[in-house]
Design an enzyme around this catalytic site. Structure first.
Site, short mmCIF file in Angstrom:
data_model
loop_
_atom_site.label_atom_id
_atom_site.label_comp_id
_atom_site.label_asym_id
_atom_site.label_seq_id
_atom_site.Cartn_x
_atom_site.Cartn_y
_atom_site.Cartn_z
N GLU A 53 -3.58 7.54 -3.94
CA GLU A 53 -3.60 6.29 -3.19
C GLU A 53 -3.42 5.14 -4.16
O GLU A 53 -4.24 4.96 -5.07
CB GLU A 53 -4.92 6.13 -2.43
CG GLU A 53 -4.89 4.90 -1.52
CD GLU A 53 -6.18 4.72 -0.73
OE1 GLU A 53 -7.25 4.61 -1.36
OE2 GLU A 53 -6.10 4.68 0.51
N TYR B 42 0.87 -1.19 0.00
CA TYR B 42 0.00 0.00 0.00
C TYR B 42 0.90 1.23 0.00
O TYR B 42 1.91 1.28 0.71
CB TYR B 42 -0.87 0.01 1.27
CG TYR B 42 -1.65 1.29 1.43
CD1 TYR B 42 -2.95 1.41 0.93
CD2 TYR B 42 -1.09 2.41 2.07
CE1 TYR B 42 -3.67 2.60 1.07
CE2 TYR B 42 -1.80 3.59 2.21
CZ TYR B 42 -3.08 3.68 1.71
OH TYR B 42 -3.78 4.85 1.83
#
Ligand code: GDP
Ligand code: MN
Length: 396
Positions: A206, A118
């Site tokens: 993101e 991530y």
């Protein structure tokens, strides 16, 4: 402003960020064409069909599917295009899929297992610095990781005056446990990503997941990019990426009328001049036992047109059981606003919900008189507490 995954990936690629390659399509036939093109360009024989909507959680909702040949590309595209995709971010009504991204399969087997990470970059408003957040727990719901295992989230703050330093990118890559080629690739990935973030005046990037492929390449499998609306005037090319079919209809209409409107789920519509007063008004609505149906700031120069446009928008929301107008006459005079309310009311015709108007400031008394003398079903209040009481009565 939010944009689609395929648009975000194009931007990233143009700044040298490696991505899972793909091409967008709006019909199953077109999907087959682009899959063939992708095969010619990348050699991939498996494809991922990805619904393009402005929401995450598409995988779990059935909007991301693997196709092992061209026929499956056609079938899955046919299935996903036009579907009402429900994810934890769309609300129960879901979002209609107008486009699919046909992407190369990047989870191919090889020397090592593919691994998901991530990575995000956003503005830490409290600190006034940008922050890179990274985790080995990629592909998962990051909010859950943050709540249950906060130690698994690495944070690196970047002073915008200095920019991202090489050691910072290396620090993040190291903290993710990478080494060798993958480490170098991750450092390059982070540096290019940061460059793209700054150059596009974004407020959030993101990438979940960032993938380490079985041959140690690092690439973006997903990309959520949020562009700063206030900087869009500097990026006409990016402003063009706007897709209004993804936005709330009432919010688009309000934007065109110059109103600052955000739809909420409650039962009391409100119309206020000034964002701070709008926030306070929403609190008052809550205290009086209601729930705000919207945030609506008509701005400093409230007049008959803006009030009417605001009214129309609020009334289109079927949940609205009462409307509270709360205007402070600083620049604008209360009697002018009152006249605007009365005119708007007459123009719209039948309004079946109680309306409470609270006018305070310059010419507040005259404003109240205009409302009372209009003979309309509008209740006037001057003191906010009184307005709250009247909202309570209206809801009872
Ligand atoms: P999201 O669910 O909206 O966040 O969409 P993502 O783009 O993150 O995709 C969801 C999931 O699909 C990923 O976490 C992967 O597990 C899977 N996925 C994406 N691309 C590929 C691929 O190329 N091959 C395989 N096998 N799975 C993929
Ligand atoms: Mn994702």
């Amino acid at each position: 402003m939010n944009i689609h995954e395929y648009q975000a990936k194009n931007i990233l690629k143009s700044y040298g960020v490696r991505i899972q390659e793909g091409l967008v399509a709006d019909t199953p036939e077109r999907a087959v064409d682009v899959a063939k093109q992708l095969n010619a360009e990348t050699g991939t024989e498996w494809y991922v069909v990805k619904a393009q909507i402005h929401a995450g959680g598409r995988g779990k909702g059935g909007g991301v599917k693997l196709a092992k040949n061209i026929d499956q590309v056609r079938e899955l595209s046919n299935q996903i295009l036009g579907m009402q995709l429900v994810t934890h971010q769309t609300g129960p009504e879901g979002k209609k899929v107008h486009k699919v991204l046909i992407a190369e399969d990047v989870y191919y087997p090889g020397a090592s297992e593919p691994k998901e990470y991530y990575l995000s970059i956003l503005l830490d408003r409290a600190k006034g610095w940008n922050v890179i957040m990274a985790s080995t727990e990629g592909g998962m719901d990051i909010e859950e990781v943050a709540e249950k295992t906060p130690e698994k989230i690495i944070k690196e703050w970047i002073d915008p005056k200095v920019g991202l330093q090489g050691f910072q990118a290396r620090k993040v890559a190291f903290a993710l446990g990478l080494e060798g080629k993958a480490f170098k690739e991750m450092v390059k990935f982070i540096s290019a990503l940061y460059k793209a973030y700054v150059a596009t005046d974004s407020s959030q990037f993101e990438i979940n997941p960032v993938l380490k492929t079985s041959d140690d390449k690092i690439l973006a499998v997903d990309a959520k990019v949020n562009l700063d609306d206030n900087a869009l005037y500097r990026h006409p090319d990016l402003a063009e990426l706007r897709d209004i079919t993804e936005e709330d209809e009432l919010e688009v209409e309000a934007g065109e009328a110059g109103l600052n409107y955000v739809k909420l789920d409650g039962n009391v519509g409100c119309m206020v001049n000034g964002a701070g007063l709008a926030m306070a008004t929403m609190d008052i609505i809550k205290l009086s036992g209601g729930e705000p149906a919207n945030f609506l700031d008509v701005g400093g120069g409230a007049n008959a047109q803006t009030v009417e446009a605001g009214f129309r928008i609020i009334l289109k929301d079927p949940n609205v059981k009462a409307i509270l107008i709360n205007v402070f006459g600083g620049i604008v005079r209360c009697d002018r606003v009152a006249q605007g309310v009365v005119e708007a009311y007459k123009n719209i015709g039948e309004i079946n919900v109680p309306i409470i108007v609270r006018l305070q400031g310059t010419n507040a008394e005259e404003g109240a008189r205009v409302i009372e003398e209009s003979g309309l079903k509008v209740t006037s209040a001057i003191v906010l507490k009184d307005a709250a009481e009247k909202v309570k009565e209206a809801l009872a």
